[in-house]
Design a protein around this motif. Structure first.
Motif, short mmCIF file in Angstrom:
data_model
loop_
_atom_site.label_atom_id
_atom_site.label_comp_id
_atom_site.label_asym_id
_atom_site.label_seq_id
_atom_site.Cartn_x
_atom_site.Cartn_y
_atom_site.Cartn_z
N ASP A 163 0.84 -1.28 0.22
CA ASP A 163 0.14 -0.14 0.17
C ASP A 163 0.99 1.23 0.05
O ASP A 163 2.03 1.11 0.37
CB ASP A 163 -0.90 -0.08 1.03
N GLY A 169 -7.32 2.42 1.61
CA GLY A 169 -6.75 0.99 2.02
C GLY A 169 -6.47 -0.09 0.65
O GLY A 169 -7.40 0.30 -0.18
N SER A 170 -5.66 -0.99 0.93
CA SER A 170 -5.49 -2.01 -0.03
C SER A 170 -5.74 -3.25 0.62
O SER A 170 -5.18 -3.56 2.01
CB SER A 170 -4.11 -1.89 -0.45
N TRP A 171 -6.41 -4.08 0.24
CA TRP A 171 -6.57 -5.52 0.77
C TRP A 171 -6.28 -6.73 -0.10
O TRP A 171 -6.37 -6.69 -1.35
CB TRP A 171 -8.27 -5.90 0.99
N SER A 174 -9.29 -10.80 2.71
CA SER A 174 -9.83 -10.31 3.99
C SER A 174 -8.67 -9.52 5.01
O SER A 174 -9.06 -8.96 5.74
CB SER A 174 -10.30 -11.40 4.97
N ARG A 176 -6.02 -6.46 5.29
CA ARG A 176 -5.91 -5.22 4.91
C ARG A 176 -4.21 -5.07 5.09
O ARG A 176 -3.40 -5.66 5.91
CB ARG A 176 -6.30 -4.25 6.22
N ARG A 178 -0.91 -3.40 5.49
CA ARG A 178 -0.27 -2.32 6.37
C ARG A 178 1.00 -2.17 5.51
O ARG A 178 1.39 -1.09 5.70
CB ARG A 178 -0.19 -2.84 7.71
#
Length: 209
Positions: A163, A169-171, A174, A176, A178
């Motif tokens: 990210d 946000g980026s996933w 499920s 995320r 960080r």
């Protein structure tokens, strides 16, 4: 492609990539933009007003935002010695010795690709920046994406997702993202409201792994 080397670092602007001894270094989008401006204009000192205009174009921001990003750069680049010098009552200048290299060869092909909106987008060896900006390698013009939202880094048969300080946000599935996460064939990636799928297509293989 132009590459800038200083100390153990390698900076590739068109890939929005900073490496330390071959390992990608995570930087916020604004810290990267500041580094790019300082390195490109390293023959002179840049005023604070110039840097604010370059890093935050069209925005009104406090000078403290610039000071914060300078602090981030100094901490990140500490292994190269003094890189960003303060010019009293003016601004900052990049003072580390920089070797500028021009690479004219075509990037190596890779078996990696991303599918978005029914289309396949091959991922080159190195870095692919995804976002809504015109200069993004994979442009997704949705308002939920940041200008430079995330990037996929390909090294041989390995790929990672990072990210870039995005707003929404980026996933990966499920999880995320960080910092950075490895990708496997078939992984679903969500950037803002955009749904993508990552694949690895092996040579002489007509199926996706």
């Amino acid at each position: 492609m132009v590459t800038y080397r200083f100390g153990p670092f390698r900076l590739v602007l068109d890939q929005r990539l900073l490496e330390r001894d071959g390992t990608p270094v995570a930087l916020t989008a604004k810290a990267f933009d500041l580094l790019a401006a300082l390195v490109q204009q390293r023959t002179r000192a840049l005023s604070k007003d110039e840097l604010l205009a370059l890093v935050w174009p069209g925005s009104v921001v406090e000078e403290g935002n610039l000071s914060q990003q300078v602090f981030v750069l100094r901490r990140t680049l500490a292994d190269a010695g003094e890189c960003v010098a303060t010019v009293p009552r003016h601004g900052y200048r990049f003072v580390a010795t920089v070797v500028e290299e021009h690479e004219n060869h075509s990037p190596a092909k890779s078996p990696h690709c991303i599918v978005w909106d029914g289309r396949e987008y091959p991922l080159r060896e190195g870095v692919t920046v995804i976002g809504r900006a015109e200069d993004a390698d994979l442009r997704i013009p949705l308002p939920s994406l940041s200008r430079h939202h995330a990037r996929v880094i390909v090294r041989g048969l390995a790929a990672t997702l990072e990210d870039l300080g995005s707003r929404h946000g980026s996933w990966r599935g499920s999880l995320r993202v960080r910092d950075s996460v490895g990708l496997s064939g078939g992984d679903e990636i969500r950037l803002g409201t955009a749904m993508l799928v990552y694949y690895v297509v092996m040579p002489n293989d007509t199926t996706r792994d």
